[in-house]
Design a protein around this motif. Sequence first.
Motif, PDB file in Angstrom:
ATOM      1  N   ASP A 187      29.357   2.335  10.179  1.00 22.83           N
ATOM      2  CA  ASP A 187      29.778   0.993  10.612  1.00 22.83           C
ATOM      3  C   ASP A 187      30.544   1.076  11.937  1.00 22.83           C
ATOM      4  O   ASP A 187      30.545   0.133  12.723  1.00 22.83           O
ATOM      5  CB  ASP A 187      30.668   0.327   9.561  1.00 22.83           C
ATOM      6  N   MET A 188      31.204   2.188  12.157  1.00 16.98           N
ATOM      7  CA  MET A 188      31.980   2.377  13.388  1.00 16.98           C
ATOM      8  C   MET A 188      31.057   2.346  14.615  1.00 16.98           C
ATOM      9  O   MET A 188      31.450   1.912  15.689  1.00 16.98           O
ATOM     10  CB  MET A 188      32.728   3.712  13.294  1.00 16.98           C
ATOM     11  N   LEU A 189      29.811   2.798  14.434  1.00 14.50           N
ATOM     12  CA  LEU A 189      28.845   2.760  15.532  1.00 14.50           C
ATOM     13  C   LEU A 189      28.156   1.410  15.627  1.00 14.50           C
ATOM     14  O   LEU A 189      27.840   0.926  16.706  1.00 14.50           O
ATOM     15  CB  LEU A 189      27.754   3.830  15.315  1.00 14.50           C
ATOM     16  N   SER A 228      35.943   7.241   8.646  1.00 13.90           N
ATOM     17  CA  SER A 228      35.101   7.347   9.849  1.00 13.90           C
ATOM     18  C   SER A 228      35.020   8.765  10.405  1.00 13.90           C
ATOM     19  O   SER A 228      34.070   9.091  11.133  1.00 13.90           O
ATOM     20  CB  SER A 228      35.631   6.414  10.944  1.00 13.90           C
ATOM     21  N   ARG A 229      36.032   9.559  10.097  1.00 14.94           N
ATOM     22  CA  ARG A 229      36.087  10.960  10.568  1.00 14.94           C
ATOM     23  C   ARG A 229      35.698  11.074  12.046  1.00 14.94           C
ATOM     24  O   ARG A 229      36.297  10.454  12.888  1.00 14.94           O
ATOM     25  CB  ARG A 229      35.202  11.845   9.669  1.00 14.94           C
ATOM     26  N   GLU A 230      34.644  11.837  12.365  1.00  8.78           N
ATOM     27  CA  GLU A 230      34.323  12.123  13.776  1.00  8.78           C
ATOM     28  C   GLU A 230      33.811  10.892  14.523  1.00  8.78           C
ATOM     29  O   GLU A 230      33.738  10.902  15.756  1.00  8.78           O
ATOM     30  CB  GLU A 230      33.318  13.288  13.889  1.00  8.78           C
ATOM     31  N   LEU A 231      33.470   9.829  13.797  1.00  9.44           N
ATOM     32  CA  LEU A 231      32.960   8.616  14.455  1.00  9.44           C
ATOM     33  C   LEU A 231      34.072   7.610  14.766  1.00  9.44           C
ATOM     34  O   LEU A 231      33.810   6.550  15.332  1.00  9.44           O
ATOM     35  CB  LEU A 231      31.879   7.956  13.586  1.00  9.44           C
ATOM     36  N   TRP A 232      35.313   7.912  14.371  1.00 10.70           N
ATOM     37  CA  TRP A 232      36.445   6.993  14.604  1.00 10.70           C
ATOM     38  C   TRP A 232      36.565   6.651  16.080  1.00 10.70           C
ATOM     39  O   TRP A 232      36.554   7.520  16.938  1.00 10.70           O
ATOM     40  CB  TRP A 232      37.739   7.661  14.122  1.00 10.70           C
ATOM     41  N   ASP A 233      36.654   5.333  16.369  1.00 12.90           N
ATOM     42  CA  ASP A 233      36.828   4.845  17.739  1.00 12.90           C
ATOM     43  C   ASP A 233      37.984   3.858  17.736  1.00 12.90           C
ATOM     44  O   ASP A 233      37.818   2.689  17.401  1.00 12.90           O
ATOM     45  CB  ASP A 233      35.521   4.175  18.212  1.00 12.90           C
ATOM     46  N   GLU A 234      39.144   4.362  18.109  1.00 12.53           N
ATOM     47  CA  GLU A 234      40.374   3.562  18.036  1.00 12.53           C
ATOM     48  C   GLU A 234      40.274   2.260  18.832  1.00 12.53           C
ATOM     49  O   GLU A 234      40.863   1.244  18.451  1.00 12.53           O
ATOM     50  CB  GLU A 234      41.545   4.404  18.552  1.00 12.53           C
ATOM     51  N   SER A 235      39.477   2.291  19.921  1.00  3.71           N
ATOM     52  CA  SER A 235      39.405   1.106  20.785  1.00  3.71           C
ATOM     53  C   SER A 235      38.715  -0.075  20.105  1.00  3.71           C
ATOM     54  O   SER A 235      38.848  -1.219  20.533  1.00  3.71           O
ATOM     55  CB  SER A 235      38.667   1.443  22.081  1.00  3.71           C
TER      56      SER A 235
END
Length: 152
Positions: A71-73, A93-100
């Motif tokens: 979902d992060m992508l 989200s682990r490696e896909l985490w996007d704080e922005s």
Amino acid sequence: MICLGNICRSPLAEGILQYKADKAGLNWKVDSAGTGNWHIGEPPHHLSQKVARLNGVDISKQCCRQFRKEDMLQYDKIYVMDSSNYNDVKHISRELWDESKVDLLLNELYPGQNRNVPDPWYGTEDGFHTVYDMIAKACDNILRKYAVNAKV
Ligand code: 4NP
């Protein structure tokens, strides 16, 4: 729109923002999910459905699902209802985490204050009305912010 159960708060947030975006003529896809897995496959809480319906928003056809890291992508923006949802989304989200992409929903109403949408799960109908009003005001600000020409 993310909360813990995807049964009380985030179904309201999905329904309200989708309703307002549609009304403003925007081609937005709004979705919701929970960080927990207890209610997968269920419709929203009956009091969330009732309060939404009283405000002209139909959320009865929503179906609970769990947040997944992809979902992060897939989504441009992810709003969480409280700070523990924020931490849980980060963890899942682990490696896909996007704080922005991620923020507390109420930062759209009270910038920088990191306020939580309270969980109405253990309370009475009043709590669902309070939560509805908070989410609706935050969604109005989202439309003002991202949809410059939208009538809110
Ligand atoms: P929500 O509320 O995160 O707003 O959907 C809750 C719903 C269910 C549970 C907790 C919170 N639960 O523990 O099952």
